[in-house]
Design an enzyme around this catalytic site. Structure first.
Site, short mmCIF file in Angstrom:
data_model
loop_
_atom_site.label_atom_id
_atom_site.label_comp_id
_atom_site.label_asym_id
_atom_site.label_seq_id
_atom_site.Cartn_x
_atom_site.Cartn_y
_atom_site.Cartn_z
CG LEU A 105 -1.96 -1.06 1.36
CD1 LEU A 105 -2.70 -0.92 2.69
CD2 LEU A 105 -2.95 -0.99 0.21
CG ASP A 106 0.08 4.93 -2.20
OD1 ASP A 106 -0.17 5.67 -1.24
OD2 ASP A 106 -0.68 4.80 -3.17
CE1 TYR A 107 5.64 7.93 4.56
CE2 TYR A 107 4.39 9.80 3.72
CZ TYR A 107 5.24 9.25 4.68
OH TYR A 107 5.68 10.01 5.72
CG ASP A 108 0.46 10.11 0.91
OD1 ASP A 108 0.81 10.39 2.07
OD2 ASP A 108 0.98 10.62 -0.09
CB THR A 109 -2.82 3.91 0.34
OG1 THR A 109 -2.83 4.66 -0.87
CG2 THR A 109 -4.03 2.99 0.37
#
Length: 246
Positions: A105-109
């Site tokens: 999951l990306d950093y902002d998710t």
């Protein structure tokens, strides 16, 4: 009964890395069996064979499976060269096994991510051929049309990649603020896929959360909290993957 297994599978099951990366280790000449270098991917080893990677014998760990509610601002990795917080930092020191995330999951998710030391299990959950549904909730600027939703299912081209979801629907709209909340179901896991798909249609994602992975949900977990999967849940996931690939 033949108890031997392919070398890359044994490396993956040890929790050292995924099977695909284990194959690279073998072909690069970094793996030894009984102190002899092995570079053939078809090599099989038994329970009594000694396997070394970069000169270090593999330790056979008991498999462990963790469901974590990843907060925003945390890296889906076991380490970060920039010193940012990673998912492994959220797990208690009482768990000594070397865990790695199943996909990313990306950093902002935020949302549901699985950690394990079972490379074989991980491969079956993230490879598109096993068709495991992952459900995301996205808060976006703008209100997609019915045609936009159809386009998301058909697929969009973005930066040389073909991106699609298996289902999409609008959960809520705010006409005054021109914003909406969408539910998207994916079976792939390409880098920043949901954000890129929506941006390709002109919609900026303000918040993104993964709420479901196959039959698993976050339940009552809060951001940063985790729990171990039950044996039944692990079996559910594996059975689903096997069913989908047939």
């Amino acid at each position: 009964m033949d108890q031997k297994e392919r070398l890359q599978k044994v490396i993956a099951k040890s929790g050292y890395t995924s099977r695909r990366k284990a194959e690279n280790l073998i072909t690069e000449g970094r793996v030894k069996v009984n102190h002899k270098k092995v570079t053939e991917l078809g090599t099989k080893v038994g329970p009594n064979d000694v396997v070394e990677v970069d000169g270090i014998p593999l330790e056979k760990e008991e498999p462990i499976y963790i469901l974590l509610y990843k907060p925003r601002g945390v890296i889906s990795s076991v380490s970060d060269d920039r010193g940012r917080k990673v998912v492994g930092d959220l797990i208690s020191d009482e768990i000594e096994e070397r865990l790695f995330p199943v996909g990313r999951l990306d950093y902002d998710t935020s949302g549901l991510i699985i950690l394990t030391n079972d490379g074989e299990f991980s491969q079956k959950l993230i490879h598109p051929k096993y068709k495991i549904n992952k459900v995301y909730i996205a808060k976006v600027k703008g209100i997609p049309t019915k045609e936009d939703l159809k386009t998301l299912k058909k697929g969009v081209h973005h930066e040389g990649e073909y991106l699609r979801c298996v289902n999409s629907r609008i959960l809520k709209t705010d006409q005054a603020k021109k914003k909406s909340i969408l539910e998207l179901t994916l079976q792939e896991g390409k880098n920043r896929q949901v954000r890129r798909m929506l941006e390709a249609l002109g919609y900026q994602v303000e918040k993104l959360k993964r709420e479901r992975f196959g039959p698993l949900t976050l339940g009552n977990l809060n951001p940063g909290e985790y729990r171990e999967l039950t044996p039944h849940e692990v079996k559910q996931l594996l059975d689903l993957a096997e069913k989908n690939v047939k």
